[in-house]
Enzyme design. Sequence first.
Site, PDB file in Angstrom:
ATOM      1  N   ASN A 260      21.691 -29.769  57.031  1.00 34.78           N
ATOM      2  CA  ASN A 260      21.658 -30.764  57.548  1.00 34.78           C
ATOM      3  C   ASN A 260      20.467 -30.923  58.665  1.00 34.78           C
ATOM      4  O   ASN A 260      19.699 -30.186  59.119  1.00 34.78           O
ATOM      5  CB  ASN A 260      22.895 -31.103  58.540  1.00 34.78           C
ATOM      6  CG  ASN A 260      22.867 -30.172  59.872  1.00 34.78           C
ATOM      7  OD1 ASN A 260      22.507 -30.638  60.908  1.00 34.78           O
ATOM      8  ND2 ASN A 260      22.943 -28.834  59.841  1.00 34.78           N
TER       9      ASN A 260
ATOM     10  N   ASN B 176      22.937 -23.716  72.984  1.00 33.12           N
ATOM     11  CA  ASN B 176      22.334 -23.614  71.736  1.00 33.12           C
ATOM     12  C   ASN B 176      20.871 -23.477  71.597  1.00 33.12           C
ATOM     13  O   ASN B 176      20.054 -24.420  72.190  1.00 33.12           O
ATOM     14  CB  ASN B 176      22.653 -25.272  71.359  1.00 33.12           C
ATOM     15  CG  ASN B 176      22.171 -25.591  69.889  1.00 33.12           C
ATOM     16  OD1 ASN B 176      21.327 -24.919  69.103  1.00 33.12           O
ATOM     17  ND2 ASN B 176      22.773 -26.571  69.170  1.00 33.12           N
ATOM     18  N   PHE B 177      20.594 -22.371  71.156  1.00 30.56           N
ATOM     19  CA  PHE B 177      19.075 -21.952  71.294  1.00 30.56           C
ATOM     20  C   PHE B 177      18.876 -21.850  69.696  1.00 30.56           C
ATOM     21  O   PHE B 177      17.729 -21.147  69.285  1.00 30.56           O
ATOM     22  CB  PHE B 177      18.869 -20.474  71.984  1.00 30.56           C
ATOM     23  CG  PHE B 177      19.271 -20.610  73.417  1.00 30.56           C
ATOM     24  CD1 PHE B 177      19.086 -21.706  74.193  1.00 30.56           C
ATOM     25  CD2 PHE B 177      19.341 -19.133  74.203  1.00 30.56           C
ATOM     26  CE1 PHE B 177      18.967 -21.700  75.532  1.00 30.56           C
ATOM     27  CE2 PHE B 177      19.511 -19.484  75.476  1.00 30.56           C
ATOM     28  CZ  PHE B 177      19.538 -20.364  76.138  1.00 30.56           C
TER      29      PHE B 177
ATOM     30  N   CYS C 233      19.375 -24.672  67.144  1.00 31.41           N
ATOM     31  CA  CYS C 233      19.198 -25.675  66.077  1.00 31.41           C
ATOM     32  C   CYS C 233      17.763 -25.848  65.578  1.00 31.41           C
ATOM     33  O   CYS C 233      16.820 -25.608  66.327  1.00 31.41           O
ATOM     34  CB  CYS C 233      19.462 -26.909  67.013  1.00 31.41           C
ATOM     35  SG  CYS C 233      19.753 -28.399  66.027  1.00 31.41           S
TER      36      CYS C 233
ATOM     37  N   CYS D 138      29.836  -7.711  34.334  1.00 30.89           N
ATOM     38  CA  CYS D 138      31.046  -7.491  33.526  1.00 30.89           C
ATOM     39  C   CYS D 138      31.860  -8.438  34.055  1.00 30.89           C
ATOM     40  O   CYS D 138      32.246  -8.676  35.347  1.00 30.89           O
ATOM     41  CB  CYS D 138      31.763  -6.331  33.572  1.00 30.89           C
ATOM     42  SG  CYS D 138      33.260  -6.241  32.740  1.00 30.89           S
TER      43      CYS D 138
END
Lengths: 445, 494
Positions: free
Chosen positions: A73, A132-133, A135, A397
């Site tokens: 995103n 938030n380190f 993004c 397999c």
Amino acid sequence: MADLSINFNGIKSPNPFWLASAPPSNSGYQVQKAFEAGWGGAVWKTVGAPVMNVCNRYGTIDYKGRKIIGLNNVELISDRPLETNLKEMAEAKRNFPNHAVIASIMVESKKEAWQEIIKRTEQTGVDGFELNFGCPHGMSERGMGAAMGQVPEYTCMVTEWVMEVATKPVIVKLTPNVTDIVQPARAAIKANASAISLINTINSIMGVDIDTFEIKPNVGGKGGHGGYAGPAVKPIALNLISAVASDEEYRKAGIPISGMGGIETWQDCVEFMLLGSTSVQVCTAVMHFGFRIVEDLIDGLSNWMDQRNFKNCTDFIGKSLPRISSFGDFDLGFQSVARIDHAKCIQCNLCFIACNDTAHQCIDLKDMKLTSEVTERLWPVVREEDCVGCALCSSVCPVDDCIEMVEIDTGRPHITWNQLIKEKPEVLQWDKMVEYREKNHIHIH
Amino acid sequence: MAEHYKPVKYKAWEMGLEERFQEVFPPLSQREAVLEANRCLYCYDAPCMVACPTHIDIPTFIRKISTGNVTGSARTILEANLMGASCARVCPVQELCEGACVLEHDEKPIMIGRLQRYAMDYADQSKIEFFTKGKSNGMKVAVIGAGPAGLTCAGELSKFGFDVTCYERKVWPGGLSTYGIVVFREPVEVARHEAKKIEDLGVTMKTGHTVGEDIQFEDLFKDNDAVFVSIGLGSVPEMDIPGEDLEGVVDGLFFIEETKTKPLAEIQYGNRICVIGAGNTAIDCATIARRLGSERVTMIYRRSEAEMPAYHFEYQFALGEGVSFSFLTQPVEVLSTNGKVDGLKCVRMDLAEPDESGRRVAVPIPNSEFVVPCDMVIKAIGQLKHTPFIAKLGEYGIKTIKGYIAVDAKTNRTAHEKIFAGGDCIRSRGEASTVMATQDGKIAARAIYEQLTGKPIPEGTLKRTTDMTIDPTMANGCALHDHKPRVHAAATTK
């Protein structure tokens, strides 16, 4: 029934399942609907600096007809006014006092800005913060998000600013877009963070349209890197979480991890918890199927715990961590070979061609006369003495439990590489290595 | 809801006549095809490929569907089988490729036939020219009979540069694909288009030409360097019972042909029909009759269910269509009033010891006669050989086995150096089928090339005519399922 509740360094949650800070936790409506569905907590979509979003925001990868094994995103943090978000956080917390509401925060790298928003947000009654380190797009270009998380000194500095004013637990969310995840984790610990969460999304370009040559996702003819998530990133997340969880400094700090990255099922959750996650966060799977998947997360985890007699999540959190090791400490004497169960074999012979073309040429196709057919199809047969135990055949397999990797004792010395080069440093020369192998009857086919 | 997601609910009374004669299986949508293609394991040296008499590289063509390379997929199919569109529809896949699929037991086999049809339909719609006529080598080949064997042989030889002329006595080429396969299995357009592609390869198609009448054998052999005989089989034999010549008694193949060539509304059919025989052609007649509107269709077969030569899936299909079966029943007389059929007199049978073919012999039960009221009787008890034609060929030295043309399995060459043969007219043993006929055409094309040029076929051409010869399905008259004579596109035993 097992008790699924957790205490995440002071943040209480009826179960370990949290919505990750992302589009699903964008509003009070969504978060409360998720709680009603059974989610134990929600990390609110990041609030902070003013932003403008673009279209299209998401790009996905499908695999063999199954949709979304990966999603990226270029959406930014919340584009709703801060006031609205804070009001709805307070409402959600009021209506669901026993659920965990965590505010994700991101503002520009100024002490006053961070401290002000933390103080304002705390008034809503949230249970904690996630910084938030991580993004990796849009915000990082403005000096926020991953731009902070990629420099341990910044991580430490901003966390310290926050810790000065926060009275609720503070989780530092790490970006995987670094060379060594342990460094930013230690920076957070140094700043006395209450917990660590990882992984944020991974830098990615989802694809190129081979008809129009445009980039996916396509923003008006242009495209750029975005944050990659979804089932495909799970192994990367597990590795990074285990790296942090095994770190000596992290262990000394004694703080919990909230793990995320590709979680879709309760089995995924268990794996993350076995590697040290106290809570787990989910985004892409919810974006694909809606909040209702939590019912199976709860049910599946609960049944799994009951079967194993685990009363609480703490009974098994981190239980696989002692098994995390590194190549130098692996037992060079551990030997396995592939055994094919011909009663189960359907003779697709994929094991043969995989081994013959790309591995060690130790499967033959043989006439076994196992059926009454006149012209019996050839069967794959392992030449065990030449099998190096790579396990490729067993991976390709398509039949469950048909090719098993069986441990055998070849008499090779049980020694690790680190021990070997300590005891016999001369083996770092090829001629001595060959000599050592010959002496120990180790024949490389 | 998307069209292809609609569940298949066949309720004849809710459908118009034209609708009832649409293909039984709808085409796969792109998504269905890709999903199914992705189920394929891509086996190494896959058994489906061995089981296919033309040895199409099935895993490769399926993989190409999954990657969106449908053009390449179609080419992979056509390189091994120019009759790919017909085979996709009429092959008894349960007995061949799909029956050999490794997923057959634990899961369910890949829908190979329908995937092949998907690729063939795509090739059709996108109008891609996959092959062209080779540079002329000045040599001429005549093909007698433009069915699957003849068309394949003609097409392959034209690719090599031979000047090929097909002589076909019917108005349209395609043989049984055009005239003998029920329309809801293979629409006539598919067969005609397939034949058209052979013409596009530079083959001269002389339809309405009967060899021996419009052109003499002598001239044919004189003017050509080789001749390929693929004349198929003929009409349904006599039952030798009274009333057989009545107007309401018809030849099953003729009945099928009508549905392929006439507007459906113009076809004459009875309301109560007896179909005699229990092979695949008989099933076709019965199911056509039901779909036309016959209220009662009874199949009359003198042996039991266990001996019936029709494929099991065809039997199941007929049951689903509301066809009833009267086993252990032998017709003895067609009854009539004022020249109109009004009943079939039958006798009940018992099964005795097996005969030399291994099937139990049916013997009549004394005084067990009964009458099945009916207004139409369809005979589908096998096909006659073109005996006079073959006798004429005998004058040139060709030999026969049980009335079929005898050929060498590796080359399909007859006892005459210049004459080759293939298709149902050589199928002295085993099941006659489109796909076997196609392989016959390939084998003969290779042999003709090698014999006339004195060189082996160029690398990469005529895929898989030689490299799997150990496979018992390949050789002349040797079918995979020897015990079950095929009656569908031509039947052999009676």
